[in-house]
Design a protein around this motif. Structure first.
Motif, PDB file in Angstrom:
ATOM      1  N   LYS A  47     -14.601   2.519   4.548  1.00 39.74           N
ATOM      2  CA  LYS A  47     -13.890   1.315   4.103  1.00 39.74           C
ATOM      3  C   LYS A  47     -13.314   1.527   2.705  1.00 39.74           C
ATOM      4  O   LYS A  47     -13.944   2.139   1.853  1.00 39.74           O
ATOM      5  N   ILE A  48     -12.092   1.003   2.502  1.00 37.84           N
ATOM      6  CA  ILE A  48     -11.418   1.039   1.207  1.00 37.84           C
ATOM      7  C   ILE A  48     -11.292  -0.396   0.708  1.00 37.84           C
ATOM      8  O   ILE A  48     -10.711  -1.247   1.383  1.00 37.84           O
ATOM      9  N   TRP A  49     -11.842  -0.681  -0.486  1.00 42.64           N
ATOM     10  CA  TRP A  49     -11.807  -2.011  -1.069  1.00 42.64           C
ATOM     11  C   TRP A  49     -10.962  -2.006  -2.336  1.00 42.64           C
ATOM     12  O   TRP A  49     -11.034  -1.073  -3.126  1.00 42.64           O
ATOM     13  N   ASN A  76     -19.402  -7.866  -9.535  1.00 38.54           N
ATOM     14  CA  ASN A  76     -18.810  -8.002  -8.205  1.00 38.54           C
ATOM     15  C   ASN A  76     -19.799  -7.513  -7.155  1.00 38.54           C
ATOM     16  O   ASN A  76     -20.663  -6.675  -7.446  1.00 38.54           O
ATOM     17  N   ASN A  77     -19.643  -8.049  -5.949  1.00 42.68           N
ATOM     18  CA  ASN A  77     -20.584  -7.709  -4.888  1.00 42.68           C
ATOM     19  C   ASN A  77     -19.867  -7.715  -3.551  1.00 42.68           C
ATOM     20  O   ASN A  77     -19.188  -8.675  -3.209  1.00 42.68           O
ATOM     21  N   PHE A  78     -19.985  -6.603  -2.812  1.00 50.08           N
ATOM     22  CA  PHE A  78     -19.449  -6.519  -1.450  1.00 50.08           C
ATOM     23  C   PHE A  78     -20.630  -6.341  -0.506  1.00 50.08           C
ATOM     24  O   PHE A  78     -21.469  -5.468  -0.720  1.00 50.08           O
ATOM     25  N   SER A  79     -20.685  -7.160   0.536  1.00 48.25           N
ATOM     26  CA  SER A  79     -21.804  -7.078   1.473  1.00 48.25           C
ATOM     27  C   SER A  79     -21.308  -6.769   2.871  1.00 48.25           C
ATOM     28  O   SER A  79     -20.155  -7.041   3.223  1.00 48.25           O
ATOM     29  N   ASP A  80     -22.191  -6.193   3.667  1.00 44.57           N
ATOM     30  CA  ASP A  80     -21.871  -5.806   5.042  1.00 44.57           C
ATOM     31  C   ASP A  80     -23.021  -6.237   5.934  1.00 44.57           C
ATOM     32  O   ASP A  80     -24.194  -6.019   5.607  1.00 44.57           O
ATOM     33  N   SER A  81     -22.701  -6.833   7.056  1.00 44.38           N
ATOM     34  CA  SER A  81     -23.740  -7.342   7.953  1.00 44.38           C
ATOM     35  C   SER A  81     -24.188  -6.312   8.979  1.00 44.38           C
ATOM     36  O   SER A  81     -25.189  -6.511   9.656  1.00 44.38           O
ATOM     37  N   VAL A  82     -23.441  -5.197   9.113  1.00 41.96           N
ATOM     38  CA  VAL A  82     -23.743  -4.228  10.173  1.00 41.96           C
ATOM     39  C   VAL A  82     -24.610  -3.087   9.651  1.00 41.96           C
ATOM     40  O   VAL A  82     -25.725  -2.869  10.102  1.00 41.96           O
ATOM     41  N   THR A 108     -25.435  -3.853   0.460  1.00 43.71           N
ATOM     42  CA  THR A 108     -24.484  -4.341  -0.525  1.00 43.71           C
ATOM     43  C   THR A 108     -23.912  -3.181  -1.341  1.00 43.71           C
ATOM     44  O   THR A 108     -24.539  -2.127  -1.483  1.00 43.71           O
ATOM     45  N   ILE A 109     -22.707  -3.406  -1.847  1.00 40.13           N
ATOM     46  CA  ILE A 109     -22.071  -2.536  -2.843  1.00 40.13           C
ATOM     47  C   ILE A 109     -21.824  -3.397  -4.066  1.00 40.13           C
ATOM     48  O   ILE A 109     -21.241  -4.485  -3.965  1.00 40.13           O
TER      49      ILE A 109
END
Length: 436
Positions: A169-171, A138-144, A125-126
Protein backbone atom coordinates in the motif's frame (compact mmCIF):
# COMPACT_ATOMS: atom_id res chain seq x y z
CA UNK A 1 28.62 -10.38 6.75
CA UNK A 2 30.42 -7.58 4.91
CA UNK A 3 31.10 -8.38 1.26
CA UNK A 4 33.85 -6.85 -0.84
CA UNK A 5 33.46 -7.85 -4.50
CA UNK A 6 36.39 -5.89 -6.01
CA UNK A 7 39.09 -6.53 -6.99
CA UNK A 8 38.28 -10.09 -5.92
CA UNK A 9 35.33 -11.47 -3.97
CA UNK A 10 35.93 -11.60 -0.22
CA UNK A 11 33.69 -11.65 2.84
CA UNK A 12 34.16 -10.49 6.42
CA UNK A 13 32.07 -12.07 9.16
CA UNK A 14 31.59 -9.76 12.16
CA UNK A 15 31.16 -11.75 15.36
CA UNK A 16 29.65 -10.17 18.49
CA UNK A 17 25.88 -10.66 18.75
CA UNK A 18 24.70 -13.55 20.91
CA UNK A 19 21.52 -14.28 18.93
CA UNK A 20 19.94 -13.85 15.50
CA UNK A 21 20.80 -10.59 13.69
CA UNK A 22 17.52 -9.07 12.46
CA UNK A 23 18.54 -5.84 10.72
CA UNK A 24 21.65 -4.07 9.39
CA UNK A 25 22.20 -0.64 7.83
CA UNK A 26 25.12 1.51 6.73
CA UNK A 27 25.28 5.13 7.87
CA UNK A 28 24.80 7.69 5.05
CA UNK A 29 28.56 8.27 4.82
CA UNK A 30 29.36 4.55 5.01
CA UNK A 31 31.73 4.94 7.96
CA UNK A 32 29.48 3.07 10.42
CA UNK A 33 27.34 -0.06 10.31
CA UNK A 34 24.40 -0.56 12.69
CA UNK A 35 22.96 -3.99 13.51
CA UNK A 36 19.99 -5.18 15.58
CA UNK A 37 19.60 -8.59 17.19
CA UNK A 38 17.29 -10.82 19.15
CA UNK A 39 19.83 -10.57 21.99
CA UNK A 40 18.08 -7.22 22.80
CA UNK A 41 21.08 -5.13 21.79
CA UNK A 42 22.06 -2.77 18.99
CA UNK A 43 25.67 -2.68 17.81
CA UNK A 44 27.51 0.06 15.99
CA UNK A 45 30.44 -1.29 13.96
CA UNK A 46 33.41 0.30 12.23
CA UNK A 47 33.44 -1.63 8.94
CA UNK A 48 37.11 -2.58 8.77
CA UNK A 49 39.15 -5.68 9.59
CA UNK A 50 39.60 -4.66 13.26
CA UNK A 51 35.84 -4.87 13.87
CA UNK A 52 35.50 -2.39 16.73
CA UNK A 53 31.92 -1.98 17.92
CA UNK A 54 29.80 -0.19 20.51
CA UNK A 55 26.91 -2.05 22.14
CA UNK A 56 23.68 -0.18 22.94
CA UNK A 57 21.46 -1.63 25.66
CA UNK A 58 18.07 -0.12 26.41
CA UNK A 59 15.44 -2.39 24.85
CA UNK A 60 13.90 -5.09 27.00
CA UNK A 61 12.99 -7.43 24.11
CA UNK A 62 14.46 -8.44 20.72
CA UNK A 63 15.28 -5.51 18.43
CA UNK A 64 13.75 -5.80 14.94
CA UNK A 65 14.96 -2.73 13.04
CA UNK A 66 17.69 -0.07 12.84
CA UNK A 67 17.67 3.08 10.68
CA UNK A 68 19.98 6.09 10.37
CA UNK A 69 18.66 9.60 9.76
CA UNK A 70 19.71 11.13 6.42
CA UNK A 71 22.39 13.29 8.08
CA UNK A 72 23.72 10.32 10.07
CA UNK A 73 23.30 12.08 13.43
CA UNK A 74 20.53 9.86 14.80
CA UNK A 75 19.61 6.16 14.89
CA UNK A 76 16.08 4.80 15.33
CA UNK A 77 15.56 1.27 16.70
CA UNK A 78 12.31 -0.70 16.86
CA UNK A 79 11.73 -3.56 19.26
CA UNK A 80 9.33 -6.23 20.45
CA UNK A 81 9.10 -4.29 23.73
CA UNK A 82 6.52 -2.15 21.80
CA UNK A 83 8.80 0.89 21.69
CA UNK A 84 10.90 2.93 19.26
CA UNK A 85 14.10 4.40 20.67
CA UNK A 86 16.20 7.20 19.20
CA UNK A 87 19.94 7.47 19.77
CA UNK A 88 22.45 10.29 19.25
CA UNK A 89 25.32 9.04 17.08
CA UNK A 90 27.74 11.87 17.87
CA UNK A 91 27.66 11.19 21.62
CA UNK A 92 26.52 7.57 21.18
CA UNK A 93 23.86 7.93 23.85
CA UNK A 94 20.16 7.18 24.24
CA UNK A 95 17.85 10.18 23.68
CA UNK A 96 14.17 9.22 24.02
CA UNK A 97 11.52 6.51 23.55
CA UNK A 98 8.27 6.58 21.57
CA UNK A 99 5.40 4.58 23.11
CA UNK A 100 1.96 4.22 21.48
CA UNK A 101 2.00 0.80 19.86
CA UNK A 102 0.23 -1.99 21.72
CA UNK A 103 2.11 -4.89 20.10
CA UNK A 104 5.59 -5.67 18.74
CA UNK A 105 7.09 -2.92 16.59
CA UNK A 106 8.53 -4.46 13.44
CA UNK A 107 10.10 -1.46 11.70
CA UNK A 108 10.88 2.26 12.18
CA UNK A 109 12.25 4.62 9.50
CA UNK A 110 13.27 8.29 9.38
CA UNK A 111 11.82 10.61 6.74
CA UNK A 112 14.38 12.05 4.29
CA UNK A 113 14.45 15.37 6.15
CA UNK A 114 14.63 13.71 9.58
CA UNK A 115 11.55 15.50 10.91
CA UNK A 116 9.34 12.41 11.00
CA UNK A 117 9.58 8.72 11.89
CA UNK A 118 7.23 6.10 10.49
CA UNK A 119 6.72 2.83 12.36
CA UNK A 120 4.65 -0.32 11.86
CA UNK A 121 3.51 -2.84 14.42
CA UNK A 122 1.68 -6.13 14.80
CA UNK A 123 -1.14 -4.09 16.40
CA UNK A 124 -2.17 -3.48 12.73
CA UNK A 125 -1.28 0.22 12.80
CA UNK A 126 1.25 2.46 11.06
CA UNK A 127 2.16 5.56 13.04
CA UNK A 128 3.87 8.82 12.05
CA UNK A 129 5.92 10.52 14.78
CA UNK A 130 7.18 14.10 15.04
CA UNK A 131 10.82 14.00 16.16
CA UNK A 132 10.62 17.56 17.52
CA UNK A 133 7.82 17.13 20.08
CA UNK A 134 8.09 13.30 20.28
CA UNK A 135 4.36 12.88 19.62
CA UNK A 136 2.37 10.60 17.32
CA UNK A 137 0.91 12.93 14.67
CA UNK A 138 -0.77 10.43 12.38
CA UNK A 139 -2.13 6.91 12.44
CA UNK A 140 -3.08 4.46 9.68
CA UNK A 141 -4.90 1.28 10.69
CA UNK A 142 -5.74 -1.93 8.87
CA UNK A 143 -8.41 -4.44 9.82
CA UNK A 144 -6.98 -7.38 7.83
CA UNK A 145 -3.24 -7.75 8.47
CA UNK A 146 -0.25 -5.91 9.86
CA UNK A 147 2.68 -4.31 8.07
CA UNK A 148 6.02 -6.16 8.15
CA UNK A 149 7.95 -3.20 6.78
CA UNK A 150 7.37 0.48 6.06
CA UNK A 151 9.42 3.26 4.47
CA UNK A 152 9.21 6.80 3.08
CA UNK A 153 9.48 7.57 -0.61
CA UNK A 154 12.57 9.62 -1.60
CA UNK A 155 10.84 13.01 -1.35
CA UNK A 156 9.09 12.21 1.94
CA UNK A 157 5.49 12.76 0.84
CA UNK A 158 4.34 9.14 0.81
CA UNK A 159 4.93 5.91 2.71
CA UNK A 160 4.84 2.34 1.42
CA UNK A 161 3.88 -0.62 3.59
CA UNK A 162 4.60 -4.32 3.07
CA UNK A 163 1.65 -6.27 4.42
CA UNK A 164 1.34 -9.71 5.96
CA UNK A 165 -1.95 -9.92 4.03
CA UNK A 166 0.04 -10.13 0.74
CA UNK A 167 -0.59 -6.46 -0.13
CA UNK A 168 1.53 -3.37 -0.80
CA UNK A 169 0.00 0.00 0.00
CA UNK A 170 1.09 3.56 -0.83
CA UNK A 171 -0.22 6.32 1.48
CA UNK A 172 -0.04 10.10 1.05
CA UNK A 173 0.82 11.41 4.51
CA UNK A 174 -0.13 15.00 3.62
CA UNK A 175 -3.80 14.26 3.03
CA UNK A 176 -3.97 10.94 4.91
CA UNK A 177 -5.19 9.05 1.87
CA UNK A 178 -4.51 5.59 0.45
CA UNK A 179 -3.19 6.24 -3.07
CA UNK A 180 -2.38 2.79 -4.41
CA UNK A 181 -3.14 -0.76 -3.31
CA UNK A 182 -1.30 -3.67 -4.95
CA UNK A 183 -2.25 -7.35 -4.61
CA UNK A 184 0.47 -8.97 -6.72
CA UNK A 185 1.98 -11.50 -4.29
CA UNK A 186 0.66 -14.87 -3.14
CA UNK A 187 2.47 -14.68 0.20
CA UNK A 188 3.23 -12.10 2.88
CA UNK A 189 5.30 -9.12 1.72
CA UNK A 190 8.42 -8.77 3.89
CA UNK A 191 10.23 -5.71 2.52
CA UNK A 192 9.98 -2.86 0.01
CA UNK A 193 12.51 -0.43 -1.44
CA UNK A 194 11.97 2.76 -3.45
CA UNK A 195 14.11 3.49 -6.48
CA UNK A 196 15.90 6.85 -5.90
CA UNK A 197 13.80 8.42 -8.65
CA UNK A 198 10.65 7.51 -6.72
CA UNK A 199 9.11 6.06 -9.90
CA UNK A 200 9.56 2.39 -9.02
CA UNK A 201 9.07 0.21 -5.97
CA UNK A 202 10.57 -3.27 -5.54
CA UNK A 203 8.96 -5.78 -3.17
CA UNK A 204 10.20 -9.00 -1.53
CA UNK A 205 7.75 -11.72 -0.52
CA UNK A 206 7.45 -15.08 1.18
CA UNK A 207 6.13 -16.46 -2.12
CA UNK A 208 9.79 -16.55 -3.25
CA UNK A 209 9.58 -13.69 -5.77
CA UNK A 210 10.63 -10.06 -6.14
CA UNK A 211 8.31 -7.72 -8.03
CA UNK A 212 8.95 -4.27 -9.46
CA UNK A 213 6.00 -1.86 -9.52
CA UNK A 214 5.69 1.17 -11.79
CA UNK A 215 4.21 3.81 -9.46
CA UNK A 216 3.52 6.35 -12.21
CA UNK A 217 1.31 3.96 -14.13
CA UNK A 218 0.19 1.95 -11.11
CA UNK A 219 1.04 -1.52 -12.38
CA UNK A 220 3.36 -4.49 -12.04
CA UNK A 221 6.14 -4.51 -14.66
CA UNK A 222 8.64 -7.20 -13.55
CA UNK A 223 8.52 -10.47 -11.61
CA UNK A 224 11.96 -11.74 -10.58
CA UNK A 225 12.59 -15.36 -9.63
CA UNK A 226 16.00 -16.26 -8.29
CA UNK A 227 15.49 -17.35 -4.69
CA UNK A 228 14.34 -20.88 -3.80
CA UNK A 229 12.41 -19.84 -0.68
CA UNK A 230 10.91 -16.80 1.03
CA UNK A 231 12.65 -13.50 0.24
CA UNK A 232 13.15 -11.46 3.41
CA UNK A 233 14.86 -8.26 2.29
CA UNK A 234 15.61 -6.12 -0.75
CA UNK A 235 17.32 -2.76 -1.20
CA UNK A 236 18.29 -0.43 -4.05
CA UNK A 237 21.76 1.07 -4.19
CA UNK A 238 22.05 4.84 -3.71
CA UNK A 239 22.12 5.53 -7.43
CA UNK A 240 19.49 2.91 -8.25
CA UNK A 241 21.61 1.05 -10.82
CA UNK A 242 21.80 -2.07 -8.59
CA UNK A 243 19.70 -3.78 -5.96
CA UNK A 244 20.32 -6.75 -3.69
CA UNK A 245 18.01 -9.35 -2.18
CA UNK A 246 18.37 -11.93 0.57
CA UNK A 247 16.23 -14.92 1.44
CA UNK A 248 15.70 -18.08 3.44
CA UNK A 249 17.80 -20.00 0.90
CA UNK A 250 20.91 -18.42 2.52
CA UNK A 251 21.68 -16.55 -0.70
CA UNK A 252 22.33 -12.87 -1.37
CA UNK A 253 21.60 -11.99 -5.00
CA UNK A 254 22.91 -8.83 -6.66
CA UNK A 255 20.81 -7.49 -9.55
CA UNK A 256 21.42 -4.81 -12.18
CA UNK A 257 18.53 -2.59 -13.29
CA UNK A 258 17.70 -1.35 -16.77
CA UNK A 259 16.30 1.97 -15.51
CA UNK A 260 17.79 5.32 -16.47
CA UNK A 261 21.11 5.96 -14.73
CA UNK A 262 20.82 8.59 -12.03
CA UNK A 263 23.35 10.82 -10.37
CA UNK A 264 23.00 10.02 -6.68
CA UNK A 265 23.94 13.51 -5.40
CA UNK A 266 21.67 15.31 -7.88
CA UNK A 267 18.78 13.01 -6.94
CA UNK A 268 19.23 13.69 -3.20
CA UNK A 269 19.36 17.46 -3.80
CA UNK A 270 16.21 17.31 -5.93
CA UNK A 271 14.32 15.31 -3.30
CA UNK A 272 15.37 17.65 -0.49
CA UNK A 273 14.09 20.63 -2.48
CA UNK A 274 10.72 18.92 -2.84
CA UNK A 275 10.22 18.40 0.92
CA UNK A 276 7.13 20.50 1.46
CA UNK A 277 3.55 19.91 2.56
CA UNK A 278 1.03 20.73 -0.17
CA UNK A 279 -2.36 19.16 -0.78
CA UNK A 280 -2.09 17.21 -4.02
CA UNK A 281 -2.97 13.53 -3.46
CA UNK A 282 -2.28 12.26 -6.99
CA UNK A 283 0.90 10.41 -7.82
CA UNK A 284 1.21 12.20 -11.17
CA UNK A 285 1.51 15.44 -9.21
CA UNK A 286 3.73 14.04 -6.46
CA UNK A 287 6.25 12.75 -8.98
CA UNK A 288 7.31 14.86 -11.99
CA UNK A 289 5.89 13.41 -15.20
CA UNK A 290 8.79 12.40 -17.47
CA UNK A 291 9.11 10.30 -20.64
CA UNK A 292 8.54 6.76 -19.49
CA UNK A 293 10.64 3.83 -20.78
CA UNK A 294 7.81 1.31 -20.31
CA UNK A 295 4.96 3.09 -22.15
CA UNK A 296 3.23 0.80 -24.59
CA UNK A 297 4.17 -2.37 -22.69
CA UNK A 298 1.09 -3.77 -21.02
CA UNK A 299 2.32 -7.27 -20.23
CA UNK A 300 4.32 -8.24 -17.14
CA UNK A 301 7.85 -9.48 -17.77
CA UNK A 302 9.04 -12.49 -15.77
CA UNK A 303 12.76 -12.96 -15.23
CA UNK A 304 14.42 -16.13 -13.96
CA UNK A 305 18.21 -15.78 -13.68
CA UNK A 306 18.97 -19.27 -12.34
CA UNK A 307 20.93 -20.30 -15.41
CA UNK A 308 22.74 -16.96 -15.82
CA UNK A 309 23.70 -15.89 -12.31
CA UNK A 310 27.27 -16.39 -11.08
CA UNK A 311 27.18 -18.52 -7.91
CA UNK A 312 29.71 -17.19 -5.40
CA UNK A 313 28.60 -19.46 -2.57
CA UNK A 314 31.73 -21.62 -2.59
CA UNK A 315 34.37 -19.26 -4.01
CA UNK A 316 35.09 -16.24 -1.75
CA UNK A 317 37.25 -16.68 1.36
CA UNK A 318 35.58 -15.66 4.62
CA UNK A 319 37.51 -13.73 7.27
CA UNK A 320 36.15 -13.71 10.82
CA UNK A 321 36.38 -10.37 12.61
CA UNK A 322 35.86 -10.56 16.38
CA UNK A 323 34.66 -7.36 17.98
CA UNK A 324 36.21 -5.24 20.71
CA UNK A 325 33.07 -4.45 22.73
CA UNK A 326 32.22 -1.12 24.29
CA UNK A 327 28.80 -1.06 25.95
CA UNK A 328 26.80 2.15 25.68
CA UNK A 329 24.53 2.41 28.67
CA UNK A 330 26.74 4.88 30.52
CA UNK A 331 30.02 6.70 29.81
CA UNK A 332 31.97 3.72 31.15
CA UNK A 333 33.65 1.62 28.46
CA UNK A 334 34.22 -2.08 28.87
CA UNK A 335 37.11 -3.44 26.85
CA UNK A 336 37.46 -7.15 26.19
CA UNK A 337 40.63 -8.38 24.61
CA UNK A 338 41.19 -11.41 22.49
CA UNK A 339 43.80 -14.04 23.08
CA UNK A 340 46.13 -14.57 20.18
CA UNK A 341 44.96 -18.05 19.26
CA UNK A 342 44.22 -18.00 15.56
CA UNK A 343 43.89 -21.78 15.35
CA UNK A 344 41.02 -21.83 17.85
CA UNK A 345 39.32 -18.95 16.09
CA UNK A 346 39.62 -20.65 12.72
CA UNK A 347 38.19 -23.89 14.08
CA UNK A 348 35.28 -22.33 15.91
CA UNK A 349 34.06 -19.58 13.59
CA UNK A 350 35.12 -20.63 10.13
CA UNK A 351 32.49 -22.55 8.20
CA UNK A 352 34.39 -24.97 5.93
CA UNK A 353 31.40 -25.23 3.60
CA UNK A 354 31.88 -21.58 2.60
CA UNK A 355 35.45 -22.16 1.41
CA UNK A 356 36.81 -24.19 -1.44
CA UNK A 357 39.90 -26.29 -0.81
CA UNK A 358 41.96 -23.89 -2.93
CA UNK A 359 40.88 -20.87 -0.89
CA UNK A 360 41.24 -22.32 2.59
CA UNK A 361 45.03 -21.89 3.07
CA UNK A 362 44.89 -18.30 1.85
CA UNK A 363 41.92 -17.49 4.07
CA UNK A 364 43.50 -19.02 7.15
CA UNK A 365 46.79 -17.25 6.52
CA UNK A 366 45.05 -13.92 6.07
CA UNK A 367 42.95 -14.50 9.15
CA UNK A 368 46.08 -15.08 11.20
CA UNK A 369 47.40 -11.75 9.96
CA UNK A 370 44.14 -9.99 10.84
CA UNK A 371 43.95 -11.52 14.30
CA UNK A 372 47.55 -10.52 15.01
CA UNK A 373 46.39 -6.89 14.89
CA UNK A 374 44.52 -7.41 18.17
CA UNK A 375 46.40 -6.96 21.46
CA UNK A 376 47.50 -10.18 23.11
CA UNK A 377 46.98 -11.10 26.74
CA UNK A 378 50.45 -9.79 27.63
CA UNK A 379 49.66 -6.42 26.03
CA UNK A 380 46.50 -5.86 28.05
CA UNK A 381 46.44 -2.23 29.22
CA UNK A 382 43.59 -2.70 31.74
CA UNK A 383 44.08 -5.08 34.69
CA UNK A 384 41.87 -8.16 34.63
CA UNK A 385 40.36 -7.40 38.06
CA UNK A 386 39.37 -3.90 36.92
CA UNK A 387 37.83 -5.30 33.73
CA UNK A 388 35.75 -7.80 35.72
CA UNK A 389 34.61 -5.02 38.09
CA UNK A 390 33.59 -2.82 35.17
CA UNK A 391 31.68 -5.69 33.56
CA UNK A 392 29.82 -6.26 36.82
CA UNK A 393 28.96 -2.55 37.00
CA UNK A 394 27.72 -2.65 33.41
CA UNK A 395 25.47 -5.63 34.17
CA UNK A 396 23.95 -3.77 37.13
CA UNK A 397 23.44 -0.65 35.01
CA UNK A 398 21.79 -2.78 32.35
CA UNK A 399 19.30 -4.11 34.93
CA UNK A 400 18.66 -0.52 36.07
CA UNK A 401 18.11 0.60 32.48
CA UNK A 402 15.58 -2.17 31.89
CA UNK A 403 13.76 -1.26 35.12
CA UNK A 404 13.54 2.41 34.11
CA UNK A 405 12.27 1.40 30.65
CA UNK A 406 9.51 -0.75 32.18
CA UNK A 407 8.54 2.07 34.58
CA UNK A 408 8.44 4.50 31.67
CA UNK A 409 6.11 2.19 29.77
CA UNK A 410 3.80 1.74 32.78
CA UNK A 411 3.71 5.50 33.31
CA UNK A 412 2.66 5.98 29.69
CA UNK A 413 -0.16 3.45 30.08
CA UNK A 414 -1.28 5.15 33.29
CA UNK A 415 -1.36 8.52 31.55
CA UNK A 416 -3.48 7.04 28.76
CA UNK A 417 -5.96 5.56 31.25
CA UNK A 418 -6.12 8.84 33.16
CA UNK A 419 -6.78 10.70 29.93
CA UNK A 420 -9.62 8.31 29.07
CA UNK A 421 -11.14 8.74 32.55
CA UNK A 422 -11.04 12.52 32.24
CA UNK A 423 -12.65 12.35 28.79
CA UNK A 424 -15.43 10.07 30.10
CA UNK A 425 -15.97 12.36 33.07
CA UNK A 426 -16.28 15.34 30.74
CA UNK A 427 -18.81 13.49 28.58
CA UNK A 428 -20.91 12.57 31.64
CA UNK A 429 -20.76 16.15 32.85
CA UNK A 430 -21.93 17.43 29.44
CA UNK A 431 -24.81 14.90 29.37
CA UNK A 432 -25.97 15.86 32.88
CA UNK A 433 -25.66 19.54 32.07
CA UNK A 434 -27.65 19.05 28.86
CA UNK A 435 -30.45 17.17 30.66
CA UNK A 436 -30.70 19.77 33.41
Amino acid sequence: MLWNCKPQARAFRFVGHKDVVTSVQFSPHGNLLASASRDRTVRLWIPDKRGKSSEFKAHTAPVRSVDFSADGQFLATASEDKSIKVWNMFRQRFLYSLYRHTHWVRCAKFSPDGRLIVSCSEDKTIKIWDTTNKQCVNNFSDSVGFANFVDFNPNGTCIASAGSDHTVKIWDIRVNKLLQHYQVHSGGVNCVSFHPSGHYLITASSDGTLKILDLLEGRLIYTLQGHTGPVFTVSFSKGGELFSSGGADAQVLLWRTNFDDLNCKDMIKRNLKRLHFDASPHLADIYPRTPHPHEGKIETIEINPKLEVIDLQTSPPVVDVLSFDSTTTTDTTTVRTLADKSEEISGYFLNPSLLSTECCPTALKKKTEDVSDFPSESQRSIPLALTDALEHIMEQLNVLTQTVSILEQRLTLTEDKLKDCLENQQRLFNVIQHKS
